[in-house]
Design a protein around this motif. Sequence first.
Motif, PDB file in Angstrom:
ATOM      1  N   MET A  71     -10.984  11.545  17.486  1.00  7.92           N
ATOM      2  CA  MET A  71     -11.750  10.991  16.393  1.00  7.92           C
ATOM      3  C   MET A  71     -10.844  10.048  15.600  1.00  7.92           C
ATOM      4  N   GLU A  72     -11.355   8.916  15.274  1.00  8.93           N
ATOM      5  CA  GLU A  72     -10.590   7.875  14.597  1.00  8.93           C
ATOM      6  C   GLU A  72     -10.918   7.872  13.104  1.00  8.93           C
ATOM      7  N   ALA A  73      -9.888   7.688  12.292  1.00  5.27           N
ATOM      8  CA  ALA A  73     -10.086   7.649  10.842  1.00  5.27           C
ATOM      9  C   ALA A  73     -10.836   6.385  10.452  1.00  5.27           C
ATOM     10  N   ILE A  74     -11.680   6.487   9.449  1.00  2.87           N
ATOM     11  CA  ILE A  74     -12.446   5.347   8.970  1.00  2.87           C
ATOM     12  C   ILE A  74     -11.539   4.367   8.242  1.00  2.87           C
ATOM     13  N   GLU A  75     -10.616   4.900   7.457  1.00  2.59           N
ATOM     14  CA  GLU A  75      -9.660   4.057   6.743  1.00  2.59           C
ATOM     15  C   GLU A  75      -8.355   4.812   6.583  1.00  2.59           C
ATOM     16  N   GLU A  98       5.336  16.519 -11.288  1.00  2.29           N
ATOM     17  CA  GLU A  98       5.539  17.892 -11.736  1.00  2.29           C
ATOM     18  C   GLU A  98       5.903  18.795 -10.565  1.00  2.29           C
ATOM     19  N   ASN A  99       5.329  18.514  -9.397  1.00  2.00           N
ATOM     20  CA  ASN A  99       5.590  19.324  -8.215  1.00  2.00           C
ATOM     21  C   ASN A  99       5.388  18.444  -6.981  1.00  2.00           C
ATOM     22  N   PRO A 100       6.479  17.901  -6.420  1.00  2.00           N
ATOM     23  CA  PRO A 100       6.350  16.977  -5.289  1.00  2.00           C
ATOM     24  C   PRO A 100       5.756  17.597  -4.032  1.00  2.00           C
ATOM     25  N   SER A 101       5.668  18.921  -3.961  1.00  2.00           N
ATOM     26  CA  SER A 101       5.059  19.545  -2.783  1.00  2.00           C
ATOM     27  C   SER A 101       3.532  19.441  -2.818  1.00  2.00           C
ATOM     28  N   LYS A 102       2.975  19.125  -3.964  1.00  2.00           N
ATOM     29  CA  LYS A 102       1.521  18.958  -4.104  1.00  2.00           C
ATOM     30  C   LYS A 102       1.186  17.490  -3.846  1.00  2.00           C
ATOM     31  N   ILE A 103       0.448  17.247  -2.779  1.00  2.00           N
ATOM     32  CA  ILE A 103       0.121  15.876  -2.375  1.00  2.00           C
ATOM     33  C   ILE A 103      -1.390  15.711  -2.317  1.00  2.00           C
ATOM     34  N   VAL A 104      -1.873  14.593  -2.806  1.00  2.00           N
ATOM     35  CA  VAL A 104      -3.289  14.244  -2.744  1.00  2.00           C
ATOM     36  C   VAL A 104      -3.403  12.959  -1.939  1.00  2.00           C
ATOM     37  N   LYS A 105      -4.410  12.867  -1.087  1.00  2.00           N
ATOM     38  CA  LYS A 105      -4.636  11.662  -0.301  1.00  2.00           C
ATOM     39  C   LYS A 105      -5.799  10.888  -0.905  1.00  2.00           C
ATOM     40  N   ILE A 106      -5.606   9.584  -1.087  1.00  2.00           N
ATOM     41  CA  ILE A 106      -6.685   8.725  -1.589  1.00  2.00           C
ATOM     42  C   ILE A 106      -6.870   7.568  -0.619  1.00  2.00           C
ATOM     43  N   GLY A 107      -8.032   6.954  -0.650  1.00  2.00           N
ATOM     44  CA  GLY A 107      -8.329   5.839   0.236  1.00  2.00           C
ATOM     45  C   GLY A 107      -7.452   4.629  -0.058  1.00  2.00           C
ATOM     46  N   SER A 108      -7.061   3.924   1.005  1.00  2.00           N
ATOM     47  CA  SER A 108      -6.192   2.756   0.843  1.00  2.00           C
ATOM     48  C   SER A 108      -6.980   1.490   0.532  1.00  2.00           C
ATOM     49  N   LEU A 109      -8.296   1.550   0.626  1.00  2.00           N
ATOM     50  CA  LEU A 109      -9.112   0.360   0.403  1.00  2.00           C
ATOM     51  C   LEU A 109      -9.584   0.211  -1.040  1.00  2.00           C
ATOM     52  N   LEU A 110      -9.149   1.120  -1.921  1.00  2.00           N
ATOM     53  CA  LEU A 110      -9.531   1.015  -3.329  1.00  2.00           C
ATOM     54  C   LEU A 110      -8.867  -0.199  -3.952  1.00  2.00           C
ATOM     55  N   ASP A 111      -9.579  -0.883  -4.858  1.00  3.46           N
ATOM     56  CA  ASP A 111      -8.915  -1.991  -5.551  1.00  3.46           C
ATOM     57  C   ASP A 111      -7.866  -1.412  -6.496  1.00  3.46           C
ATOM     58  N   ARG A 112      -6.900  -2.227  -6.878  1.00  4.88           N
ATOM     59  CA  ARG A 112      -5.733  -1.764  -7.629  1.00  4.88           C
ATOM     60  C   ARG A 112      -6.106  -1.065  -8.940  1.00  4.88           C
ATOM     61  N   GLN A 113      -7.069  -1.609  -9.669  1.00  5.46           N
ATOM     62  CA  GLN A 113      -7.461  -1.022 -10.955  1.00  5.46           C
ATOM     63  C   GLN A 113      -8.079   0.363 -10.755  1.00  5.46           C
ATOM     64  N   LEU A 114      -8.971   0.498  -9.772  1.00  5.55           N
ATOM     65  CA  LEU A 114      -9.607   1.786  -9.505  1.00  5.55           C
ATOM     66  C   LEU A 114      -8.577   2.804  -9.020  1.00  5.55           C
ATOM     67  N   GLU A 115      -7.654   2.364  -8.177  1.00  9.41           N
ATOM     68  CA  GLU A 115      -6.605   3.260  -7.691  1.00  9.41           C
ATOM     69  C   GLU A 115      -5.747   3.773  -8.849  1.00  9.41           C
ATOM     70  N   ASP A 116      -5.332   2.869  -9.744  1.00  7.97           N
ATOM     71  CA  ASP A 116      -4.528   3.281 -10.899  1.00  7.97           C
ATOM     72  C   ASP A 116      -5.282   4.265 -11.785  1.00  7.97           C
ATOM     73  N   THR A 117      -6.581   3.998 -12.006  1.00 11.63           N
ATOM     74  CA  THR A 117      -7.406   4.889 -12.825  1.00 11.63           C
ATOM     75  C   THR A 117      -7.516   6.269 -12.174  1.00 11.63           C
ATOM     76  N   LEU A 118      -7.748   6.298 -10.873  1.00  9.23           N
ATOM     77  CA  LEU A 118      -7.883   7.560 -10.150  1.00  9.23           C
ATOM     78  C   LEU A 118      -6.575   8.346 -10.162  1.00  9.23           C
ATOM     79  N   VAL A 119      -5.466   7.677  -9.902  1.00 10.25           N
ATOM     80  CA  VAL A 119      -4.168   8.357  -9.885  1.00 10.25           C
ATOM     81  C   VAL A 119      -3.842   8.914 -11.264  1.00 10.25           C
TER      82      VAL A 119
END
Length: 99
Positions: free
Chosen positions: A1-5, A14-35
């Motif tokens: 199965m192939e990833a969509i993006e 605070e804890n580098p072992s905790k990782i969240v994955k976000i889409g790479s196609l988000l525009d810069r402003q939305l990505e900054d807001t989400l992060v």
Amino acid sequence: MEAIEEVKMIEFFENPSKIVKIGSLLDRQLEDTLVNFLKNCFDVFAWEVSEMRGISLEVMVHKLNINPEVRPVKQRNLAFLPLVWKETNNKGGRKIAPG
């Protein structure tokens, strides 16, 4: 199965072992807001089952309803041919499969 993006890995300071994955196609402003949102709400997320006090295991655990005494049966492979669709003179111009 192939990833969509592709995804970006976001580490929390605070804890580098905790990782969240976000889409790479988000525009810069939305990505900054989400992060920023995720980093501000870091303490709200449950990272382990032990952090989800009060939630029944019946809600958290997925179980398959199978009989352990029955031997699994391998199904035969089906060859799916591409469907050829044709226009009909039906109301609404619906398409139907030939045959």
